[in-house]
Design an enzyme around this catalytic site. Structure first.
Site: not given
Length: 572
Positions: A48, A274, A284
RNA sequence: UGGGGCGUAGCCAAGCGGUAAGGCAGCGGGUUUUGAUCCCGUCAUGCGUAGGUUCGAAUCCUACCGCCCCAGCCA
């Protein structure tokens, strides 16, 4: 439905001896290929564009592009841009640059989920016509209440049984921007009592009157992640849609859309764990906070675990790729020791970075038996273990600089550097002996007076008194003045992110030390941004892309050399 | 007292019923004009725990324990 497709038993696959073990994604893809379920592998990396890529994304990039590479397929770069409020083009450009810098090339054009907004819209209409979606006027608070909790089922929305016609009409009005944001949404009609919360009539379209970086003002409604991702995969012919573990609960929904919509393909989703690294944050949102609040310079600050930050710091892309290969791919949560990353960086740099000498904290040395106007050109190899690196020329003169910490008036036998009255080897030059330490009023040593031992170029002193060690040096008259920035870890807490901790309090106050009076050998005048060097006995360095100028070169310390001397000292 | 996952050394991770790979870190030693690199050696009688099946279990079964994710109109 099973996670692993029950592949046709092909048990006669001989296992090649001493092969690298294959992780579960590789095993799945190989079986799909062998079973003919898939002709050509298509993966995708779907960031994104709401921030910069970090080390965690590097793992995903290496996995997705790596699988395509390994199995002769392609990997698409697709921007998952369904939320115009948070996304922008700066991020799009930075992400493209980062992927390419890592050494990967996407198949076909750069793609955007927003490229599929029209089909997605048509498919929403399809769902409505099939009685599988409805416009719900519950406000967000009400919706939460109707959704139930983890242990209690939800209740049906009072708008759940609207007619197809009414839904069509209202959805059209949503599209035309006739409703306010938040006043209604389009929901899939699945099961409000499902134990999996994602199936409790999830929102698939919401009103957002924001300008989209890619589609402008075309839309006032935007699909949700769940309604967009699987269908986008299907449109692109993605075969293996690889994402992180937290999306596992979304897989039934992913599949529900594929089954209830006339999609051209049935991609499958697989999840992996992850990446977490100690002393590091990979969020982020928090990374953005560090930038926005000025704790760091920018997204690409050399202390940031962003790909652009690591690039500016001097981490080579190969090191990042090797690191990702070393940590593996599994489904178990883990916290990788940052030492593994540092190992990968040192390993690659050691093999590939040319050597140079640079004195960080200069201490003047005058050679009393060396003529003031004499200049010898010492020759030094570009790399100790490779002969394909060109030689350097080091002017040797009457006055030199050595590292402040490389001299002591007295020391025990463990100290293998220059000691008053003792000898040391100047790297690539003579052995010298220190005769006198000159101090200023405050007692600070400001200069060493020493002698060279004649005929010690490439050989030990004829008198048999060997030097105790080797130190680096630079001519006091022939050198390059520069600034050096020493970075330490951004956080001093191994888990800055953990629990309810405030990660800002874990910031290491000494994460940057700027040395403005450094003396580099003159060959470094030719350094360019992107070059890597080992400053011998010190660490790996590169020119800073932001602050370095021709007049005042600025070197970033990428990482220190392994330092067993420091270890010995710390143990005492 | 919902659902979905995951537990192999300090860390990462192979293993897929036949007797615990490899890497990082650590420790010991060797080479070295970088206290770097490199090289050699060492590092799990045991795989979350307890039972069970089996000639044989980290691998299969049962129960328990621990950790992670899910209640955005974020992705």
């Amino acid at each position: 439905m099973s996670d692993h497709p029950s592949a046709g038993s092909n048990s006669s696959v001989e296992k090649p001896a001493a092969e690298k073990p294959q992780h579960f994604i590789q095993q799945i893809i190989r079986k799909d290929l062998e079973a003919g379920k898939v002709e050509k592998v298509v993966t995708r990396f779907p960031p994104e564009p709401n921030g910069y890529l970090h080390i965690g994304h590097a793992k995903s990039i290496c996995l997705n592009f790596g699988m395509a590479e390994e199995f002769g397929g392609v990997c698409h770069l697709r921007f998952d841009d369904t939320n115009p409020e948070k996304e922008n083009e700066e991020y799009v450009n930075a992400i493209k640059a980062d992927v390419q810098w890592l050494g990967f090339q996407w198949g076909g054009p750069v793609r955007y989920t927003s490229d599929y907004f029209q089909v997605l819209y048509d498919w929403a209409l399809h769902l409505i016509r099939q009685g599988n979606a409805y416009v719900c006027d519950l406000n967000p608070d009400e919706a939460r209440e109707y959704r139930g909790t983890l242990t209690e089922p939800g209740r049906n929305s009072p708008y759940r049984e609207r007619s197809v016609e009414e839904n069509l009409d209202r959805f059209e009005k949503m599209r035309r921007g006739e409703f306010e944001e938040g006043s209604c949404v389009l929901r899939a009609k699945i099961d409000m009592a499902a134990p999996n919360m994602n199936l409790r009539d999830p929102v698939i379209y919401r009103i957002k009157k924001a300008k989209h970086h890619h589609t402008g003002d075309t839309w006032s409604i935007y699909p949700s992640y769940d309604f967009a991702h699987g269908q986008s995969d299907a449109v692109e012919g993605v075969t293996h849609s690889i994402c992180t573990l937290e999306f596992e609960d979304h897989r039934p929904l992913y599949e529900w859309f594929l089954e209830n919509l006339p999609v051209p393909a049935k991609p499958r989703q697989y999840e992996f764990a992850r990446l977490n690294i100690n002393y590091t944050i990979t969020s982020k949102r928090k990374l953005k906070q560090l930038v926005d609040e000025g704790h760091v310079d920018a997204w690409n600050d050399p202390r940031m675990p962003t790909i652009s930050g690591m690039r500016r710091r001097g981490y080579p892309p190969e090191a990042l790729r090797n690191f990702c290969a070393n940590i593996g791919v599994t489904r178990s949560d883990s916290v990788v020791d940052v030492g593994m990353l540092e190992y990968a960086v040192r390993d690659h740099l050691d093999k590939n970075a040319p050597r140079a000498m640079c004195v960080l904290r200069p201490l003047k040395v005058t050679l009393t038996n060396y003529a003031a106007d004499r200049v010898e050109e010492m020759r030094a190899p570009g790399h100790p273990n490779r002969d394909d690196f060109s030689e350097r020329v080091l002017p040797f003169t009457h006055t030199l600089y050595i590292e402040d910490e490389d001299f002591r008036e007295e020391a025990n036998k463990k100290y293998k550097r220059l000691v008053l009255g003792k000898r040391v080897r100047l790297r690539n030059a003579y052995v010298i002996e220190a005769d006198e330490a000159i101090k200023d009023e405050s007692g600070e040593i400001v200069e060493i007076r020493a002698r060279i031992i004649e005929d010690t170029l490439g050989k030990d002193p004829a008198d048999g008194v060997k030097p105790k060690g080797v130190i680096h040096w630079v001519s006091a008259t022939h050198h390059l003045n520069c600034e050096v920035r020493l970075y330490d870890r951004l956080f001093s807490d191994p888990a800055p992110d953990a629990g309810g901790k405030n990660f800002l309090q874990a910031i290491n106050p000494e994460n940057l030390k700027v040395l403005e009076n450094c003396k580099a050998e003159i060959s470094l005048a030719g350094a360019k941004v992107g070059d890597h060097y080992q400053f011998e006995r010190s660490g790996y360095f590169c020119l800073d892309s932001k602050y370095s100028t021709l007049e005042k070169p600025v070197f970033n310390r990428t990482i220190e050399l392994r330092d067993t001397w420091a270890k010995i000292q710390n143990q005492q």
